[in-house]
Write a protein that holds these residues in place. Structure first.
Motif, PDB file in Angstrom:
ATOM      1  N   MET A  34       0.789  -1.215  -0.168  1.00 60.50           N
ATOM      2  CA  MET A  34      -0.113   0.145  -0.028  1.00 60.50           C
ATOM      3  C   MET A  34       0.950   1.069   0.054  1.00 60.50           C
ATOM      4  SD  MET A  34      -2.915   1.118   2.685  1.00 60.50           S
ATOM      5  CE  MET A  34      -4.058   2.354   2.600  1.00 60.50           C
ATOM      6  N   ARG A  35       0.647   2.038  -0.959  1.00 55.75           N
ATOM      7  CA  ARG A  35       1.097   3.341  -0.886  1.00 55.75           C
ATOM      8  C   ARG A  35       1.004   4.179   0.402  1.00 55.75           C
ATOM      9  NH1 ARG A  35       0.023   7.052  -5.655  1.00 55.75           N
ATOM     10  NH2 ARG A  35      -2.198   6.678  -4.886  1.00 55.75           N
ATOM     11  N   SER A  36       1.798   5.016   0.697  1.00 52.39           N
ATOM     12  CA  SER A  36       1.599   5.993   1.844  1.00 52.39           C
ATOM     13  C   SER A  36       2.238   7.329   1.851  1.00 52.39           C
ATOM     14  CB  SER A  36       2.291   5.343   3.264  1.00 52.39           C
ATOM     15  OG  SER A  36       3.551   5.162   3.057  1.00 52.39           O
ATOM     16  N   ILE A  37       1.761   8.246   2.723  1.00 56.53           N
ATOM     17  CA  ILE A  37       2.375   9.762   2.842  1.00 56.53           C
ATOM     18  C   ILE A  37       2.708   9.727   4.263  1.00 56.53           C
ATOM     19  CG2 ILE A  37       1.824  11.926   2.397  1.00 56.53           C
ATOM     20  CD1 ILE A  37      -0.138  11.516   0.238  1.00 56.53           C
ATOM     21  N   LEU A  38       3.964  10.360   4.196  1.00 59.18           N
ATOM     22  CA  LEU A  38       4.503  10.662   5.572  1.00 59.18           C
ATOM     23  C   LEU A  38       4.563  11.982   5.826  1.00 59.18           C
ATOM     24  CD1 LEU A  38       6.367   9.629   8.191  1.00 59.18           C
ATOM     25  CD2 LEU A  38       8.396  10.091   6.796  1.00 59.18           C
ATOM     26  N   LEU A  39       3.854  12.425   7.082  1.00 59.16           N
ATOM     27  CA  LEU A  39       3.765  13.635   7.487  1.00 59.16           C
ATOM     28  C   LEU A  39       4.702  13.976   8.645  1.00 59.16           C
ATOM     29  CD1 LEU A  39      -0.287  13.840   8.310  1.00 59.16           C
ATOM     30  CD2 LEU A  39       1.065  14.611   6.183  1.00 59.16           C
ATOM     31  N   ALA A  40       5.769  14.826   8.663  1.00 56.49           N
ATOM     32  CA  ALA A  40       6.620  15.052   9.367  1.00 56.49           C
ATOM     33  C   ALA A  40       6.474  16.464  10.057  1.00 56.49           C
ATOM     34  CB  ALA A  40       7.972  15.089   8.663  1.00 56.49           C
ATOM     35  N   GLY A  41       7.084  16.260  11.613  1.00 50.61           N
ATOM     36  CA  GLY A  41       6.718  17.726  12.184  1.00 50.61           C
ATOM     37  C   GLY A  41       6.216  17.309  13.699  1.00 50.61           C
ATOM     38  N   GLY A  42       6.438  18.429  14.626  1.00 55.03           N
ATOM     39  CA  GLY A  42       5.767  18.346  15.879  1.00 55.03           C
ATOM     40  C   GLY A  42       6.587  19.196  16.617  1.00 55.03           C
ATOM     41  N   GLY A  43       6.315  19.068  18.001  1.00 55.27           N
ATOM     42  CA  GLY A  43       6.926  19.830  19.035  1.00 55.27           C
ATOM     43  C   GLY A  43       5.876  20.397  19.831  1.00 55.27           C
ATOM     44  N   THR A  44       5.189  21.427  19.042  1.00 51.78           N
ATOM     45  CA  THR A  44       4.106  22.248  19.426  1.00 51.78           C
ATOM     46  C   THR A  44       2.776  22.086  18.655  1.00 51.78           C
ATOM     47  OG1 THR A  44       4.890  24.448  18.290  1.00 51.78           O
ATOM     48  CG2 THR A  44       5.798  23.901  20.480  1.00 51.78           C
ATOM     49  N   THR A  45       1.923  22.628  19.269  1.00 51.71           N
ATOM     50  CA  THR A  45       0.770  22.688  18.416  1.00 51.71           C
ATOM     51  C   THR A  45       0.795  23.604  16.781  1.00 51.71           C
ATOM     52  OG1 THR A  45      -0.140  24.392  19.772  1.00 51.71           O
ATOM     53  CG2 THR A  45      -1.066  22.158  20.100  1.00 51.71           C
ATOM     54  N   GLY A  46       1.871  24.738  17.098  1.00 49.09           N
ATOM     55  CA  GLY A  46       1.748  25.454  15.965  1.00 49.09           C
ATOM     56  C   GLY A  46       2.590  24.544  14.724  1.00 49.09           C
ATOM     57  N   HIS A  47       3.258  23.499  15.017  1.00 46.60           N
ATOM     58  CA  HIS A  47       3.524  22.584  13.790  1.00 46.60           C
ATOM     59  C   HIS A  47       2.259  21.467  13.719  1.00 46.60           C
ATOM     60  CE1 HIS A  47       8.068  23.803  14.460  1.00 46.60           C
ATOM     61  NE2 HIS A  47       7.625  24.360  13.265  1.00 46.60           N
ATOM     62  N   ILE A  48       1.862  21.097  14.696  1.00 50.84           N
ATOM     63  CA  ILE A  48       1.025  19.872  14.532  1.00 50.84           C
ATOM     64  C   ILE A  48      -0.376  20.065  14.291  1.00 50.84           C
ATOM     65  CG2 ILE A  48      -0.060  17.901  16.080  1.00 50.84           C
ATOM     66  CD1 ILE A  48       1.970  18.506  18.025  1.00 50.84           C
TER      67      ILE A  48
ATOM     68  N   CYS B  51      12.230  16.963  11.018  1.00 50.91           N
ATOM     69  CA  CYS B  51      12.040  17.322   9.639  1.00 50.91           C
ATOM     70  C   CYS B  51      13.522  17.235   8.827  1.00 50.91           C
ATOM     71  CB  CYS B  51      11.689  18.625   9.381  1.00 50.91           C
ATOM     72  SG  CYS B  51       9.783  18.559   9.749  1.00 50.91           S
ATOM     73  N   PRO B  52      14.424  17.798   9.368  1.00 51.07           N
ATOM     74  CA  PRO B  52      15.834  17.598   8.649  1.00 51.07           C
ATOM     75  C   PRO B  52      16.248  16.115   8.404  1.00 51.07           C
ATOM     76  CG  PRO B  52      16.079  19.188  10.383  1.00 51.07           C
ATOM     77  CD  PRO B  52      14.708  18.460  10.690  1.00 51.07           C
ATOM     78  N   PRO B  53      16.137  15.038   9.106  1.00 50.74           N
ATOM     79  CA  PRO B  53      16.364  13.740   8.712  1.00 50.74           C
ATOM     80  C   PRO B  53      15.317  13.275   7.802  1.00 50.74           C
ATOM     81  CG  PRO B  53      15.960  13.709  11.091  1.00 50.74           C
ATOM     82  CD  PRO B  53      15.945  15.199  10.732  1.00 50.74           C
ATOM     83  N   ALA B  54      14.111  13.699   8.015  1.00 52.92           N
ATOM     84  CA  ALA B  54      13.113  13.256   7.081  1.00 52.92           C
ATOM     85  C   ALA B  54      13.364  13.682   5.701  1.00 52.92           C
ATOM     86  CB  ALA B  54      11.762  13.672   7.632  1.00 52.92           C
ATOM     87  N   TYR B  55      13.620  15.148   5.592  1.00 55.53           N
ATOM     88  CA  TYR B  55      13.944  15.577   4.261  1.00 55.53           C
ATOM     89  C   TYR B  55      15.010  14.857   3.420  1.00 55.53           C
ATOM     90  CZ  TYR B  55      10.899  19.645   5.694  1.00 55.53           C
ATOM     91  OH  TYR B  55       9.847  20.354   6.354  1.00 55.53           O
ATOM     92  N   LEU B  56      16.233  14.729   4.502  1.00 59.98           N
ATOM     93  CA  LEU B  56      17.368  14.182   3.870  1.00 59.98           C
ATOM     94  C   LEU B  56      17.119  12.705   3.295  1.00 59.98           C
ATOM     95  CD1 LEU B  56      20.108  15.821   6.119  1.00 59.98           C
ATOM     96  CD2 LEU B  56      19.824  16.206   3.650  1.00 59.98           C
ATOM     97  N   ALA B  57      16.314  11.947   4.148  1.00 59.37           N
ATOM     98  CA  ALA B  57      16.157  10.636   3.867  1.00 59.37           C
ATOM     99  C   ALA B  57      15.095  10.654   2.808  1.00 59.37           C
ATOM    100  CB  ALA B  57      15.310   9.907   5.235  1.00 59.37           C
TER     101      ALA B  57
END
Length: 366
Positions: A1-15, A105-111
């Protein structure tokens, strides 16, 4: 199954914007699995599962800012995170990474770059953070959405702030909507409503000022809903126990109700708060957080220039500010109406989640 990865977190401003984008993607791509990546230290550990999204976590690896043992260990730990995300991309058939900023996000973007998976980015703040500045160099033109006009970020276009439809569809001109929101929050009719919030992490300076001014708010006939942040309301709760119109809570589930109930808002100027308040047309007094790269003051600058809000420096926000600025403003319906109209005149985008989903779907096509 295909998937999309959402990357982010820490505060509600990102979430919050991440989840808004995720909901839109689920609606458009029902056969694609949409899940999130965060750390075990952020608010995403509770908010993301509560929103019915799966959350995977990696280690939180902040970039050390001084010479230390942490700096020596950083390269290996960071490389480990990239490898961890590469495994997730391979194991889950990830076809796009949608990032909103934060430590993951940095490791997610580079990966994603290494795996030749499309990268889509949303930047909430007027002044981009390091993670999204990196990501913007790794993706193609048109795959970066920004919240505020004038934000300088490579490959970007203005889309606004992704937010829940309960806010984009809020009509504060409908008195029945406002009355229902006040009742749901334990507030009464016939008294001005002041909403005070420091965001998901709270705001000590704001809390302290209102602790000193709580009795003055009661004497002025104002009812206050003060959202202190988790575990930061004990002193206020004790001090206001005998003030029936001063309500202290850690958290409000559904800020659309707070925006509907408010005659005036006092808050930090995180990007999500400024965007949501502007869209909802709530008059505001912003107290920018005085750390980071100055993004909170920049977030509020457009609203301030339009006359939709006032901005007061954190160091200058005291009990006197509440009694000499906030309460007089709350007692001036004409001024509050002008501020609401100024917010509406900004014509802030309300379809950001849809536009970010469109960008992602387009990226999937190549």
């Amino acid at each position: 199954m295909r998937s999309i990865l959402l990357a982010g977190g820490g505060t509600t401003g990102h979430i919050s914007p991440m989840l808004a984008i995720g909901r839109e993607l689920r609606d458009r791509l029902p056969d694609v699995d949409v899940f999130a990546l965060g750390t075990e230290d952020g608010l995403e550990t509770t908010i993301v599962p509560a929103a019915d999204f799966e959350l995977l976590t990696i280690e939180k690896v902040p970039m050390p800012r001084s010479l230390s043992g942490s700096l020596l260990r950083f390269p290996q730990r960071f490389a480990g995170n990239i490898s961890a995300v590469r495994r997730i991309i391979a194991d889950r058939g990830v076809t796009a990474v949608v990032g909103v900023g934060g430590y993951v996000c940095p490791p997610a973007y580079l990966a994603a770059k290494q795996a030749k998976v499309p990268i889509v980015i949303h930047e909430a703040n007027a002044k981009p953070g390091m993670a999204n500045r990196l990501g913007a160099t790794l993706t193609r033109p048109g795959r970066v959405g920004v919240t505020f006009p004038g934000t300088k970020l490579r490959n970007s276009a203005l889309v606004g702030m992704p937010m829940h439809s309960s806010i984009t569809g809020l009509d504060r001109s409908d008195e029945s909507v406002r009355a229902a929101a006040r009742a749901a929050l334990g507030l009464v009719e016939g008294k001005p409503v002041l909403i005070v919030t420091g965001g998901s992490s709270g705001a000590q300076r704001i809390n302290e000022a209102f602790l000193a001014a709580a009795a003055a708010c009661q004497a002025a006939g104002v009812q206050v809903l003060h959202i202190t942040g988790a575990g930061k309301g004990e002193a206020l709760q004790a001090a206001t126990a005998d003030l029936p119109d001063y309500h202290v809570v850690d958290y409000v589930d559904g800020m659309d109700r707070a925006y509907a109930a408010a005659d005036l808002l006092v808050a930090r100027s995180g990007a999500a708060t400024v965007a949501e308040t502007t869209v909802a047309g709530v008059p505001a007094v912003y107290v920018p957080l005085p750390i980071g790269n100055g993004e909170q003051r920049l977030n509020a600058s457009g609203s301030l220039e339009a006359g939709a809000s006032q901005v007061i420096d954190n160091a200058a926000f005291t009990e006197a500010t509440v009694t000499e600025v906030v309460l007089p403003l709350l007692a001036d319906p004409a001024a509050l109406s002008r501020m609401s109209r100024a917010a509406a005149d900004l014509a802030y985008p309300t379809d950001a989640a849809a536009r970010m989903a469109e960008i992602t779907v387009s990226a999937l096509r190549g």
